[in-house]
Write a protein that holds these residues in place. Structure first.
Motif, mmCIF file in Angstrom:
data_model
loop_
_atom_site.group_PDB
_atom_site.id
_atom_site.type_symbol
_atom_site.label_atom_id
_atom_site.label_comp_id
_atom_site.label_asym_id
_atom_site.label_seq_id
_atom_site.Cartn_x
_atom_site.Cartn_y
_atom_site.Cartn_z
ATOM 1 N N ALA A 43 23.444 20.861 -0.706
ATOM 2 C CA ALA A 43 22.500 19.764 -0.495
ATOM 3 C C ALA A 43 21.230 19.982 -1.307
ATOM 4 N N PRO A 44 20.578 18.901 -1.729
ATOM 5 C CA PRO A 44 19.309 19.047 -2.455
ATOM 6 C C PRO A 44 18.251 19.708 -1.582
ATOM 7 N N ALA A 45 17.266 20.314 -2.229
ATOM 8 C CA ALA A 45 16.195 21.005 -1.509
ATOM 9 C C ALA A 45 15.427 20.030 -0.621
ATOM 10 N N THR A 46 14.891 20.549 0.475
ATOM 11 C CA THR A 46 14.040 19.750 1.350
ATOM 12 C C THR A 46 12.672 19.605 0.694
ATOM 13 N N ARG A 47 12.225 18.363 0.529
ATOM 14 C CA ARG A 47 10.978 18.090 -0.183
ATOM 15 C C ARG A 47 9.948 17.461 0.752
ATOM 16 N N ASN A 48 8.780 17.182 0.152
ATOM 17 C CA ASN A 48 7.702 16.469 0.850
ATOM 18 C C ASN A 48 7.246 17.225 2.094
ATOM 19 N N LEU A 49 7.143 18.553 1.968
ATOM 20 C CA LEU A 49 6.744 19.384 3.104
ATOM 21 C C LEU A 49 5.231 19.429 3.269
ATOM 22 N N TYR A 50 4.504 19.473 2.157
ATOM 23 C CA TYR A 50 3.043 19.473 2.203
ATOM 24 C C TYR A 50 2.528 19.007 0.845
ATOM 25 N N VAL A 87 0.857 -1.190 0.000
ATOM 26 C CA VAL A 87 0.000 0.000 0.000
ATOM 27 C C VAL A 87 0.890 1.236 0.000
ATOM 28 N N PRO A 88 0.407 2.360 -0.536
ATOM 29 C CA PRO A 88 1.216 3.587 -0.516
ATOM 30 C C PRO A 88 1.581 3.977 0.916
ATOM 31 N N TYR A 89 2.856 4.321 1.104
ATOM 32 C CA TYR A 89 3.357 4.705 2.425
ATOM 33 C C TYR A 89 3.710 6.187 2.355
ATOM 34 N N HIS A 90 2.785 7.024 2.854
ATOM 35 C CA HIS A 90 2.961 8.469 2.773
ATOM 36 C C HIS A 90 3.513 9.019 4.079
ATOM 37 N N VAL A 91 4.304 10.073 3.968
ATOM 38 C CA VAL A 91 4.996 10.629 5.128
ATOM 39 C C VAL A 91 4.917 12.152 5.106
ATOM 40 N N CYS A 92 5.221 12.739 6.249
ATOM 41 C CA CYS A 92 5.431 14.178 6.348
ATOM 42 C C CYS A 92 6.608 14.403 7.296
ATOM 43 N N ILE A 93 7.364 15.454 7.054
ATOM 44 C CA ILE A 93 8.610 15.673 7.774
ATOM 45 C C ILE A 93 8.358 16.048 9.232
ATOM 46 N N GLY A 94 9.274 15.636 10.096
ATOM 47 C CA GLY A 94 9.206 15.966 11.514
ATOM 48 C C GLY A 94 10.517 16.556 11.996
#
Length: 407
Positions: free
Chosen positions: A385-392, A328-335
């Motif tokens: 460093a690469p940009a920070t992604r997956n913020l929203y 199943v899709p495993y979605h995340v958000c940064i902490g």
């Protein structure tokens, strides 16, 4: 020819004799995949101490104090006899392993050397024995497979890790073994120089992260079970996995929502790991298998692996979640434990006074490259460093729209 003084010669002979008296063996020495179990056996430890310990090393030539983890020999029921064995599941770090036994006593504890919980780290002054090298056999396909939705309803993203940057693909179809489509995966990686501070960029915390591959399965029918494999003919394919595609016409939505999970290790290391995560994945997997051919997804909000700069814990995390995340899709958000560091360029208003070193010097880099969520949210790091992604981001599934963001 220079002659050694007699007392130096005797010391050398005594040291060599004591090393040769202790035996250590490991079986098997060739593994196929993460989770394969090795058994380390030892004998002839003279005057064993309850603090004698077994160190795990990867790469095998790591300095004594650069272990990835340790187990006390006293965890073996027969340790007082000077002999015993310990069995451990091993995670593939794309590097070989070795195991070392050290003698350590309470009088040698250094209170200045301690772990995250202020437990003393084991001393390395007295090496007793070192094992043969343990290797992972090539050709068994990628690992750390995990799915995610894209911005398009009839697509499914799959990501995985291998030890080189050669081309890999994903192939899929509605029947196992009948692959109607194939797509080449995009590949990325990050380097030690991309980390912003220690321990993430230090000689203890850093391990090569491998190459992260990112493929997309397209033109999926709604609510249909698809089978897939990732890999290549030359380097091997994964075992067959399957998932149920998104169905926007469905009036039912099944989601597993949680945060702050982390990962578990079968050994102690420099920071605390989360044994509770084992039960979390166990019960979610049970429920996913119970719902059958209904689509579902995971939403893991913040504090993902709790690696905090010790990179091999990311490998443990993805190995632990793969039985679920490959289905199943495993979605995340940064902490905070992925991102926080005092010099980070982005800070929410409420965090200026409390921003700490929770991220262990990772500064969001592993999180940003190991996951690829819907949308294109990103924040420049102001460095190489690469940009920070997956913020929203947001996505639709079933009759619901889900919006995911940091607060």
């Amino acid at each position: 020819m220079m002659k050694l003084p007699l007392f130096l010669l005797l010391i050398s002979l005594v040291t060599q004799t004591s090393l040769s008296e202790v035996t250590i063996s490991v079986t098997p020495t060739i593994l196929q995949k993460s989770g394969d179990i090795v058994t380390i056996s030892w004998s002839n430890v003279d005057s064993p101490s309850k603090l004698d310990w077994l160190g795990l090393y990867s790469p095998p030539d790591s300095p004594h104090d650069h272990f990835i983890g340790y187990k006390f020999l006293s965890s073996s029921p027969s340790w007082k006899s000077g002999s015993g064995s310990i069995s451990l599941p091993i995670t593939n770090l794309r590097s070989n392993y070795s195991f070392r036994i050290f003698h350590w006593t309470e009088s040698e504890i250094n209170p200045k050397l301690h772990d995250h919980d202020h437990n003393p780290l084991p001393g390395t002054a007295h090496l007793l024995a070192e094992s043969d090298v343990v290797v992972f056999e090539p050709g068994h396909g990628p690992e750390q497979i995990h799915l995610a939705y894209t911005d398009v309803e009839d697509e499914m993203r799959v990501m995985f890790v291998v030890g080189d940057g050669e081309e890999r693909s994903v192939k899929w179809g509605e029947r196992d073994g009948e692959w109607s489509r194939v797509s080449v995966a995009r590949v990325v990686r990050y380097e030690r120089e991309d980390m912003c501070d220690a321990p993430a960029n230090g000689s203890i915390g850093w391990r090569d992260p491998g190459w992260i591959h990112d493929g997309v399965m397209k033109d999926l029918k709604k609510g249909v079970r698809y089978y897939y494999q990732v890999g290549s003919d030359s380097k091997g394919w994964s075992t067959t996995q399957s998932f149920v595609s998104r169905n926007g016409d469905s009036d039912e939505t099944i989601a597993f929502l949680f945060g702050d999970m982390g990962t578990s290790t079968p050994y102690a290391t420099f920071i605390r790991t989360q044994d509770e995560s084992i039960a979390t994945m166990k019960w979610i997997l049970r429920d996913i298998e119970a719902i059958g051919d209904k689509h579902a997804f995971i939403s893991h909000i913040g504090d993902i692996s709790y690696a905090r700069g010790y990179s091999w814990l990311w490998d443990h995390f993805f190995t632990q979640v793969e039985p679920v995340a490959s289905k199943v899709p495993y979605h995340v958000c940064i902490g905070n434990h992925e991102y926080d560091w005092p010099l980070q360029p982005w800070k929410p208003d409420w965090a200026y006074a409390v921003y700490g070193t929770d991220g262990g010097g990772e500064c969001g880099v592993p999180y940003s490259l190991k996951f690829n969520m819907p949308g294109n949210s990103s924040e420049s790091t102001g460095t190489r460093a690469p940009a920070t992604r997956n913020l929203y981001y947001s996505f639709d599934t079933g009759g619901c729209t889900f919006c995911v963001h940091i607060n």
